[in-house]
Structures are given as C-alpha cells and as structure tokens.
Design a protein around this motif. Sequence first.
Motif, PDB file in Angstrom:
ATOM      1  N   TRP A 119      11.766  -6.054  -0.767  1.00 19.68           N
ATOM      2  CA  TRP A 119      10.722  -7.063  -0.962  1.00 19.68           C
ATOM      3  C   TRP A 119       9.372  -6.575  -0.473  1.00 19.68           C
ATOM      4  O   TRP A 119       8.343  -6.850  -1.085  1.00 19.68           O
ATOM      5  CB  TRP A 119      11.136  -8.338  -0.243  1.00 19.68           C
ATOM      6  N   ALA A 120       9.352  -5.839   0.648  1.00 17.71           N
ATOM      7  CA  ALA A 120       8.078  -5.387   1.215  1.00 17.71           C
ATOM      8  C   ALA A 120       7.356  -4.414   0.304  1.00 17.71           C
ATOM      9  O   ALA A 120       6.137  -4.260   0.406  1.00 17.71           O
ATOM     10  CB  ALA A 120       8.322  -4.731   2.580  1.00 17.71           C
ATOM     11  N   LEU A 154       6.669  -4.747  -2.710  1.00 18.26           N
ATOM     12  CA  LEU A 154       5.872  -5.430  -3.726  1.00 18.26           C
ATOM     13  C   LEU A 154       4.451  -5.727  -3.257  1.00 18.26           C
ATOM     14  O   LEU A 154       3.636  -6.197  -4.042  1.00 18.26           O
ATOM     15  CB  LEU A 154       6.540  -6.749  -4.115  1.00 18.26           C
ATOM     16  N   TRP A 155       4.147  -5.500  -1.984  1.00 17.90           N
ATOM     17  CA  TRP A 155       2.860  -5.885  -1.442  1.00 17.90           C
ATOM     18  C   TRP A 155       2.141  -4.664  -0.881  1.00 17.90           C
ATOM     19  O   TRP A 155       2.772  -3.711  -0.442  1.00 17.90           O
ATOM     20  CB  TRP A 155       3.043  -6.933  -0.336  1.00 17.90           C
ATOM     21  N   PRO A 156       0.803  -4.685  -0.897  1.00 18.48           N
ATOM     22  CA  PRO A 156       0.056  -3.578  -0.288  1.00 18.48           C
ATOM     23  C   PRO A 156       0.396  -3.470   1.184  1.00 18.48           C
ATOM     24  O   PRO A 156       0.687  -4.483   1.832  1.00 18.48           O
ATOM     25  CB  PRO A 156      -1.409  -3.990  -0.502  1.00 18.48           C
ATOM     26  N   GLY A 158       2.951  -2.400  -4.889  1.00 15.75           N
ATOM     27  CA  GLY A 158       2.043  -3.519  -4.645  1.00 15.75           C
ATOM     28  C   GLY A 158       0.602  -3.165  -4.930  1.00 15.75           C
ATOM     29  O   GLY A 158      -0.148  -3.972  -5.504  1.00 15.75           O
ATOM     30  N   VAL A 197      -1.918  -4.991  -7.713  1.00 13.65           N
ATOM     31  CA  VAL A 197      -3.188  -5.588  -7.294  1.00 13.65           C
ATOM     32  C   VAL A 197      -4.356  -4.961  -8.047  1.00 13.65           C
ATOM     33  O   VAL A 197      -5.254  -5.663  -8.546  1.00 13.65           O
ATOM     34  CB  VAL A 197      -3.374  -5.433  -5.773  1.00 13.65           C
ATOM     35  N   MET A 233      10.157 -10.728  -9.043  1.00  9.78           N
ATOM     36  CA  MET A 233      10.215 -11.169  -7.661  1.00  9.78           C
ATOM     37  C   MET A 233      11.423 -12.074  -7.417  1.00  9.78           C
ATOM     38  O   MET A 233      11.975 -12.096  -6.314  1.00  9.78           O
ATOM     39  CB  MET A 233       8.925 -11.914  -7.305  1.00  9.78           C
ATOM     40  N   CYS A 239      14.322  -9.701  -6.609  1.00  6.30           N
ATOM     41  CA  CYS A 239      14.166  -8.661  -5.603  1.00  6.30           C
ATOM     42  C   CYS A 239      14.814  -8.956  -4.262  1.00  6.30           C
ATOM     43  O   CYS A 239      15.342  -8.045  -3.648  1.00  6.30           O
ATOM     44  CB  CYS A 239      12.682  -8.351  -5.396  1.00  6.30           C
TER      45      CYS A 239
END
Length: 358
Positions: A279-280, A282-284, A289, A293, A318, A321
């Motif tokens: 999951w982490a 997927l984000w900057p 991620g 963006v 998501m 995930c």
Amino acid sequence: MMAPPLYASLLGGWLVLAQTALLVTGGTLALRGLLAVVLLVLCGVGSAHFPDMARIMTGCGPALALCVWVFGPSRAGENASRGGDMLPFFLSGIAALAMALGRCDLLVALLGCGLVARLGLAIGPRGLDRDGWQVLRMGLGGLLVAQGGLFVLQADWGHMQDQAGAILLVGGLLLACGVPGRPGMVAPGWNMEALAVLPVVAQAARIWPVLLPALTFMGCVCLSWAVLSRRGRSFLGDYWAGWAVLAAGLPGGGMGGLPLAASLLAMACVTPSDGRLPWAMLWPPALPGMAIVLVLVGEMGNMPPVALLAGASLWPVMAACPGAGPGRPSWARAALLLAIGCVVLACAGYDQMGGGSW
C-alpha cells in the motif's frame, strides 16, 4: 559528451556482443548481469548530454528494465533457456537504439526486427502455442497500421487527415507492443518495446503536435481496458502502460519530460509478474506514487476531464492492494522503487525552485 553516431555504434556493438555471448555460453547469471550493467553504463553516459535529468532517466529506461529483469527474484536461481534469455536482451538493445536515433520512421523497422527475433526464438520443436501466434498477429497488424499512419502524416494532406494518421500511428505502435490486450503472461520483456516506442513518439510530437491528443486519447483507452479486463488484479503492466501513454501526451517543454520519465521508470521497475504492490508504494515518495501524482498534475493543468477519468482508474487498483499476495515484491524491489522515487521527487523540487514549470 558522447556524439550520437558513436553512441549508436556502441549500442549496436553491445547488442551483437550480448547475442553472441548468450548463444555461445548459454547465459549464466553472472554474464547476464554483467551485460545488463554494461548497457546501463552505456545508456547513462550516452544520455549525459541531455539538458535535464528527466531525459537522462528516460534514456536509461530500457537498461533499467533489463537490470530489473536479470536481477529479479524470479530470475536469480533459474537456468533459463537460451531463447528466453536472448529475447529481453534483444528488445532492450533495440529500445536503446530507437531512443538514441530518435527517428520515428526507423522505429517501425526496429520493432519489425524485434518481431522477427521473437518469431525465430519462439519457434521450437513444438512451434508456437495459441497465445504466441496471437501475439505475433497483433504485432504484425500493429506495424502495418502504424506504417499507414506514418505515411499519412508525412504526406501532409491536411489537418483532418493528420488527425486520422496520428490515431493510426499511435494505435498501431501500441498494438505492436501488445498494449492494450496482450493475452496472459507471454513474451518476457514486452515492456521494453513500450519503453522504446513512447519516448520516440513523444519526441516526434514536437514535429507533429497532432500526436499529443492522440496519445491522451489512447492513454485513456489503455487505462479503461486495464480497469475493465483486470478487475481485482492490481498493478499489472497494462496499468503502467496507460499512465505512460498519458504522460507522453502531455505538452512538450518542462511539463512533459518528468511525468514521462517517472511513468517509464515505474513501468520498467514494476514488471508484469508483480501481481501486487505494498500500500505504501502508491504514495510519494515511492516511484509509482510519484508517477501517478506527476501525470495527474500535468493533466489537471491542461485537460481536467481527462485527469478525472484517469484518476477514476485508480479505484480498482487501490481496492485490491491492501493485504499481501504471492506477487508482493521483495524488500529489495520496494527499496529500489522508493530510492528512484526520491530522485524523481528531488528533480521535481529542483525544477520548481529553479523557476521552471514541470
């Protein structure tokens, strides 16, 4: 600074050397790793004359894809066949050559060489299976369609005809790469073909601006295809192909380079065999991620409805995930995605502080 003719000659020499060495020795892990690292060094040195970090990262995309394939956990302990080893090396070599030459008219010929190589390597005592023949037919049909679109664009018959030629060129090239709709898990290294196509088409858009809306439209088609056909299966190659096509359709200048580089690097690192991502990631500042963006920010600045449609494709990704699965990448792969994402984030911050628009 390396001159383009010297760079292309060195890449051609590497390609011949790699194929010869793999045929003669059978391709041990040490030899494959050495050849992949040599290609990465060549691409890094040859791309050093580019004016910004985004184009340097884009130029290293095929070599990075080859390194990830060679050193990935699924390849480290295998005694693979010679044909299975040679194909990704051949595809990464012609990908690097296509980007070094930067000629859209030569791209069809280079992809045709890859198609012939796949045919020669895939035909064995039992011949091609059903999926293999389907991939071959898709590739041949895509090349014919792309050649027709290129002919229409070069003829310069008018704006309406140019729009039709742009759709034919982009759609044909994506079809030749198997994006969207390649069946199953066939042809390892398919993403190296897309790594060759998208930067060259993005460069050709400077000559034919009509390619930009065609790339945006085809990016939405790829994302919609991935959402409809891969529901419940997260982060296969189709998703990142759609994001990369969307990024290639961004306007040129400072805005288009960094999203395209981030999406291509994400597609190179996240191979089709990866069924899930933590999951982490997927984000900057993780690379997937950052790619999401950057593409969304770029599209929001120019075409908000397209960005909203593209963002809607993230919902099934998501939703699938959370939780570990058998395809969850190792800590080394996650660390690689995090490290490269930090580099992309630093490049974006540097561009903003320098007054450039990204």
